[in-house]
Design a protein around this motif. Structure first.
Motif, PDB file in Angstrom:
ATOM      1  N   PHE A 100       0.826  -1.208   0.000  1.00 12.66           N
ATOM      2  CA  PHE A 100       0.000   0.000   0.000  1.00 12.66           C
ATOM      3  C   PHE A 100       0.865   1.265   0.000  1.00 12.66           C
ATOM      4  CE2 PHE A 100      -1.559   3.081   3.263  1.00 12.66           C
ATOM      5  CZ  PHE A 100      -2.534   3.722   2.494  1.00 12.66           C
ATOM      6  N   LEU A 101       1.886   1.315   0.844  1.00 14.99           N
ATOM      7  CA  LEU A 101       2.748   2.491   0.914  1.00 14.99           C
ATOM      8  C   LEU A 101       3.578   2.643  -0.358  1.00 14.99           C
ATOM      9  CD1 LEU A 101       3.993   2.284   4.615  1.00 14.99           C
ATOM     10  CD2 LEU A 101       2.233   3.779   3.666  1.00 14.99           C
ATOM     11  N   ILE A 102       4.066   1.525  -0.903  1.00 14.58           N
ATOM     12  CA  ILE A 102       4.819   1.580  -2.157  1.00 14.58           C
ATOM     13  C   ILE A 102       3.915   2.032  -3.294  1.00 14.58           C
ATOM     14  CG2 ILE A 102       6.127   0.231  -3.843  1.00 14.58           C
ATOM     15  CD1 ILE A 102       7.586   0.748  -1.205  1.00 14.58           C
ATOM     16  N   LEU A 103       2.654   1.589  -3.255  1.00 16.17           N
ATOM     17  CA  LEU A 103       1.689   1.958  -4.299  1.00 16.17           C
ATOM     18  C   LEU A 103       1.453   3.466  -4.324  1.00 16.17           C
ATOM     19  CD1 LEU A 103      -0.133   0.670  -6.464  1.00 16.17           C
ATOM     20  CD2 LEU A 103      -1.962   0.616  -4.764  1.00 16.17           C
ATOM     21  N   ILE A 104       1.420   4.090  -3.166  1.00 13.23           N
ATOM     22  CA  ILE A 104       1.258   5.548  -3.115  1.00 13.23           C
ATOM     23  C   ILE A 104       2.385   6.224  -3.886  1.00 13.23           C
ATOM     24  CG2 ILE A 104       1.235   7.592  -1.623  1.00 13.23           C
ATOM     25  CD1 ILE A 104       0.039   5.848   0.573  1.00 13.23           C
ATOM     26  N   PHE A 105       3.606   5.757  -3.643  1.00 12.40           N
ATOM     27  CA  PHE A 105       4.773   6.325  -4.334  1.00 12.40           C
ATOM     28  C   PHE A 105       4.709   6.073  -5.836  1.00 12.40           C
ATOM     29  CE2 PHE A 105       8.685   4.253  -6.047  1.00 12.40           C
ATOM     30  CZ  PHE A 105       9.247   5.390  -6.602  1.00 12.40           C
ATOM     31  N   VAL A 106       4.444   4.823  -6.230  1.00 20.94           N
ATOM     32  CA  VAL A 106       4.469   4.455  -7.651  1.00 20.94           C
ATOM     33  C   VAL A 106       3.411   5.222  -8.440  1.00 20.94           C
ATOM     34  CG1 VAL A 106       4.071   2.581  -9.298  1.00 20.94           C
ATOM     35  CG2 VAL A 106       5.436   2.165  -7.249  1.00 20.94           C
ATOM     36  N   LEU A 107       2.180   5.245  -7.946  1.00 24.64           N
ATOM     37  CA  LEU A 107       1.101   5.928  -8.655  1.00 24.64           C
ATOM     38  C   LEU A 107       1.317   7.445  -8.695  1.00 24.64           C
ATOM     39  CD1 LEU A 107      -2.043   3.974  -7.392  1.00 24.64           C
ATOM     40  CD2 LEU A 107      -0.927   3.817  -9.619  1.00 24.64           C
ATOM     41  N   THR A 108       1.695   8.009  -7.570  1.00 24.13           N
ATOM     42  CA  THR A 108       1.927   9.454  -7.527  1.00 24.13           C
ATOM     43  C   THR A 108       3.053   9.856  -8.463  1.00 24.13           C
ATOM     44  OG1 THR A 108       1.190   9.604  -5.220  1.00 24.13           O
ATOM     45  CG2 THR A 108       2.524  11.419  -6.058  1.00 24.13           C
ATOM     46  N   ASP A 109       4.164   9.150  -8.386  1.00 24.75           N
ATOM     47  CA  ASP A 109       5.332   9.481  -9.205  1.00 24.75           C
ATOM     48  C   ASP A 109       5.045   9.293 -10.689  1.00 24.75           C
ATOM     49  OD1 ASP A 109       8.270  10.110  -9.230  1.00 24.75           O
ATOM     50  OD2 ASP A 109       8.349   8.169 -10.241  1.00 24.75           O
ATOM     51  N   THR A 110       4.404   8.174 -11.043  1.00 26.62           N
ATOM     52  CA  THR A 110       4.129   7.883 -12.456  1.00 26.62           C
ATOM     53  C   THR A 110       3.178   8.883 -13.069  1.00 26.62           C
ATOM     54  OG1 THR A 110       4.464   5.505 -12.080  1.00 26.62           O
ATOM     55  CG2 THR A 110       3.247   6.141 -14.063  1.00 26.62           C
ATOM     56  N   PHE A 111       2.082   9.156 -12.379  1.00 32.21           N
ATOM     57  CA  PHE A 111       1.070  10.039 -12.966  1.00 32.21           C
ATOM     58  C   PHE A 111       1.423  11.517 -12.811  1.00 32.21           C
ATOM     59  CE2 PHE A 111      -1.202   6.077 -12.945  1.00 32.21           C
ATOM     60  CZ  PHE A 111      -1.933   6.139 -14.118  1.00 32.21           C
ATOM     61  N   ALA A 112       2.294  11.848 -11.893  1.00 31.56           N
ATOM     62  CA  ALA A 112       2.812  13.220 -11.839  1.00 31.56           C
ATOM     63  C   ALA A 112       3.665  13.477 -13.081  1.00 31.56           C
ATOM     64  CB  ALA A 112       3.647  13.429 -10.578  1.00 31.56           C
ATOM     65  N   PHE A 113       4.442  12.480 -13.473  1.00 34.00           N
ATOM     66  CA  PHE A 113       5.269  12.593 -14.679  1.00 34.00           C
ATOM     67  C   PHE A 113       4.402  12.665 -15.939  1.00 34.00           C
ATOM     68  CE2 PHE A 113       7.391  10.292 -18.189  1.00 34.00           C
ATOM     69  CZ  PHE A 113       8.425  11.184 -18.438  1.00 34.00           C
ATOM     70  N   LEU A 114       3.449  11.708 -16.064  1.00 35.82           N
ATOM     71  CA  LEU A 114       2.589  11.675 -17.249  1.00 35.82           C
ATOM     72  C   LEU A 114       1.675  12.897 -17.314  1.00 35.82           C
ATOM     73  CD1 LEU A 114       1.570   7.896 -17.251  1.00 35.82           C
ATOM     74  CD2 LEU A 114       3.293   9.027 -18.679  1.00 35.82           C
ATOM     75  N   GLY A 115       1.127  13.276 -16.166  1.00 39.80           N
ATOM     76  CA  GLY A 115       0.257  14.457 -16.125  1.00 39.80           C
ATOM     77  C   GLY A 115       1.010  15.723 -16.469  1.00 39.80           C
ATOM     78  N   GLY A 116       2.254  15.819 -16.017  1.00 40.02           N
ATOM     79  CA  GLY A 116       3.077  16.979 -16.339  1.00 40.02           C
ATOM     80  C   GLY A 116       3.377  17.070 -17.816  1.00 40.02           C
TER      81      GLY A 116
END
Length: 263
Positions: free
Chosen positions: A139-155
């Motif tokens: 769960f904690l790793i998922l927060i990092f992976v999703l946030t980091d990935t979609f922050a990059f793609l969204g940017g």
């Protein structure tokens, strides 16, 4: 890109079974990675002379004592107590008295101590979380992976306004918001179906950890920019070093210690 993908596949092949199995093999793995991460920090400032071997050895021993300590929620169950850690860290400061010509200064020792505490506390949290629950760790790793990935793609898709350009010129406010939204939704669903029914305080905690993860990313980016380096090391081809991959995770684990009551 090919090298980056190959390295990612190899990391997954090695890391996933270790996380899944947990127990002693996970503790040993985290300890090894922690020592490598500490080395990256100690090698960070190229303007300083190399930290003496004996000082590095003391730091690594103290680090392992912190990382491998276990708790029952209130007190240490196994591993060395923080009294022992304090003795070892004090030894680093005392060691500076025996070096001349600024070969190992008191300010260098304080930098080493700070590095030991940063890596020790965050990596110890990884072990404690995995010890209590595999799903909570994922769960904690998922927060990092999703946030980091979609922050990059969204940017890339929607980014127009720079977040903190003097630290990380490519990160945008839009990307950061999209990353946190997707990270919160994805992690909330995982928590609800695999850990416990979701509640407002859990969602609040996820939002906070998503933000903290991005702050951790920026802090470690600032460290690289201050020291004029692209990556912390070349340990992982195409990805950089341990700290390049775990910057947000380190911050999230520390944040979890702070907001543990929300979960």
């Amino acid at each position: 890109m090919k090298q980056r993908i190959i390295s990612a596949i190899i990391m997954l092949i090695i890391v996933v079974p270790i996380i899944w199995y947990g127990d002693t093999i996970f503790r040993i793995g985290v300890g090894i990675v922690g020592v490598l991460a500490l080395k990256e920090l100690l090698d960070l400032d190229k303007s300083h002379k190399k930290i003496p071997v004996f000082a590095s050895l003391i730091a690594e021993i103290a680090l392992l004592f912190i990382i491998l300590a276990e708790y029952d929620g209130y007190s240490i169950m196994y591993g060395i107590t923080y009294k022992g850690v304090g003795i070892l860290l004090l030894a680093l400061l005392s060691l500076t008295l025996f070096y001349k010509d600024d070969k190992f200064r008191a300010t260098d020792a304080i930098f080493v101590i700070g590095s030991v505490l940063l890596i020790g506390a965050s990596f110890n949290a990884m072990i404690l979380v995995r010890m209590f629950s595999l799903y909570k760790f994922i769960f904690l790793i998922l927060i990092f992976v999703l946030t980091d990935t979609f922050a990059f793609l969204g940017g890339l898709k929607f980014g127009k306004h720079k977040l903190i350009p003097h630290v990380s010129p490519k990160k945008t406010i839009e990307g950061s918001l999209i990353g946190s939204v997707v990270g919160t939704i994805g992690a909330s669903l995982f928590y609800h179906y695999l850990i416990a029914p979701i509640s407002f305080k859990v969602v609040l905690g996820i939002i906070l950890l998503s933000i903290i993860g991005q702050i951790g990313d920026l802090i470690f980016s600032k460290l690289k920019r201050e020291n004029d380096i692209k990556d912390y090391s070349n340990l992982i081809p195409g990805h950089g070093g341990i700290l390049d991959r775990l910057d947000s995770t380190i911050a999230i684990m520390l944040g979890y210690l702070i907001f543990y009551g929300l979960f």
